[in-house]
Design an enzyme around this catalytic site. Structure first.
Site, PDB file in Angstrom:
ATOM      1  N   ALA A   1      -1.140   8.062  66.560  1.00 46.44           N
ATOM      2  CA  ALA A   1      -2.079   8.903  65.788  1.00 46.44           C
ATOM      3  C   ALA A   1      -3.435   8.261  65.564  1.00 46.44           C
ATOM      4  CB  ALA A   1      -1.487   9.332  64.448  1.00 46.44           C
ATOM      5  N   ALA A   2      -3.718   7.119  66.185  1.00 43.46           N
ATOM      6  CA  ALA A   2      -5.047   6.518  66.019  1.00 43.46           C
ATOM      7  C   ALA A   2      -6.132   7.447  66.564  1.00 43.46           C
ATOM      8  CB  ALA A   2      -5.112   5.165  66.712  1.00 43.46           C
ATOM      9  N   GLY A   3      -5.878   8.070  67.716  1.00 46.79           N
ATOM     10  CA  GLY A   3      -6.849   9.005  68.277  1.00 46.79           C
ATOM     11  C   GLY A   3      -7.031  10.231  67.399  1.00 46.79           C
ATOM     12  N   ASP A   4      -5.940  10.700  66.805  1.00 48.40           N
ATOM     13  CA  ASP A   4      -6.037  11.845  65.888  1.00 48.40           C
ATOM     14  C   ASP A   4      -6.831  11.476  64.645  1.00 48.40           C
ATOM     15  OD1 ASP A   4      -4.463  13.378  67.630  1.00 48.40           O
ATOM     16  OD2 ASP A   4      -2.611  12.652  66.697  1.00 48.40           O
TER      17      ASP A   4
END
Length: 311
Positions: free
Chosen positions: A252-255
């Site tokens: 979820a880093a990109g989210d």
């Protein structure tokens, strides 16, 4: 003055997460450390990321009429996200993602779309009523591409900014979709899929962004993980640094980046500052396990940015 809201149209999954010493090789069975079920899906993650930063947020998508679906709706509601127009589909199960996370924080993910795979233009009709007064529409590729394109068209008709995260990676993004996108946010691998060549140097990163702009995208943001990122607008192009943190889980880093970016823009921040918010949110998300559980709130983000400025 109240802030404009952001609409997220996309996937809502239950993540089934296994912690392992390392990621398994093909055909290999590993003994893991632990197992958990965690609300996820790129669409839902981005909605929570925005709502945690105190921006009014609307989520549109589908879940199944099952226990996972009930838990997913409750989780979104507890994050203060408007969920009234999420459809509970009686004909299919809720989407799930099978995630393995190793001791270094790297992960592999297998997504089973289920209800997400049934999202169509009837969902776009429910979406359209929320576009009036919206700052941005966030899209991803965990729902059918026809629905993504229809949603982008609806947003453009309403004068709403379209932010597309082209994940999961695919090389066959419809050429007619590009001109509908205001901000495209691929990571390194997704950008390589879109342009068809490795982007192994700063010059190649810039070349990839130029190609994507030539297809009609206004602004391209290529997320480069620990190396930061690159932003190309119609007026300027610049690299921006990553924040150095002790990463334990990159899920979820990109989210989180997209959520930070969209939240900053909705709050009236200029693009360069929005890049900083996105990078900070993405970095903070890697310091905690899980998807939505790792997403920072506004106070945490602001404190982190202040600490970085004072160093």
């Amino acid at each position: 003055m109240s802030l404009p809201h952001v609409v997220v149209f996309g996937s809502i999954n239950m993540d089934l997460v296994a912690k392992t010493p390392r990621l398994p090789r093909p055909g290999e069975t590993l003994t893991g450390h632990s197992f958990s079920t965690v609300p996820g899906g790129k669409g839902a993650n981005q909605a929570v990321a925005i709502a945690r930063l105190d921006i009014p947020t609307v989520m549109i998508g589908r879940v199944g009429n099952d226990r996972f679906g009930q838990e997913l709706l409750q989780s979104l509601q507890s994050a203060k996200i408007q969920i009234e127009d999420i459809l509970v589909d009686d004909s299919v199960s809720s989407g799930v993602a099978l995630i393995a996370v190793d001791d270094e924080g790297e992960n592999t993910i297998v997504v089973i779309p289920s209800a997400n795979g049934r999202v169509n233009e009837s969902d776009v009709e429910r979406l359209s009523s929320h576009l009036t007064g919206a700052d941005s529409l966030l899209l991803q590729l965990e729902i059918p591409i026809a629905a993504v394109k229809a949603a982008a068209q609806a947003a453009k008709k309403s004068g709403v900014r379209v932010i597309l995260d082209p994940a999961p990676a695919r090389s066959d993004l419809p050429i007619e979709l590009y001109p509908l996108i205001d901000i495209l946010t691929p990571n390194e691998g997704e950008a390589e899929q879109l342009v068809g060549f490795p982007i192994e140097s700063p010059a190649l990163v810039a070349e990839a962004a130029t190609i994507l702009q030539q297809r009609g995208v206004k602004t391209v943001v290529i997320k480069l993980g620990a190396k930061g990122g690159f932003c190309a607008t119609p007026d300027e192009a610049f690299f921006f640094p990553a924040f150095q943190v002790a990463a334990i889980d990159t899920v979820a880093a990109g989210d989180a980046f997209n959520g930070g970016l969209a939240a900053a823009l909705a709050a009236g921040k200029p693009l360069r500052e929005a890049m900083t918010w996105g990078a900070a949110a993405g970095a903070l998300a890697t310091t905690k396990p899980g998807a939505q559980s790792s997403l920072p709130d506004r106070a945490t983000l602001i404190t982190f940015l202040e600490q970085q400025t004072n160093r």
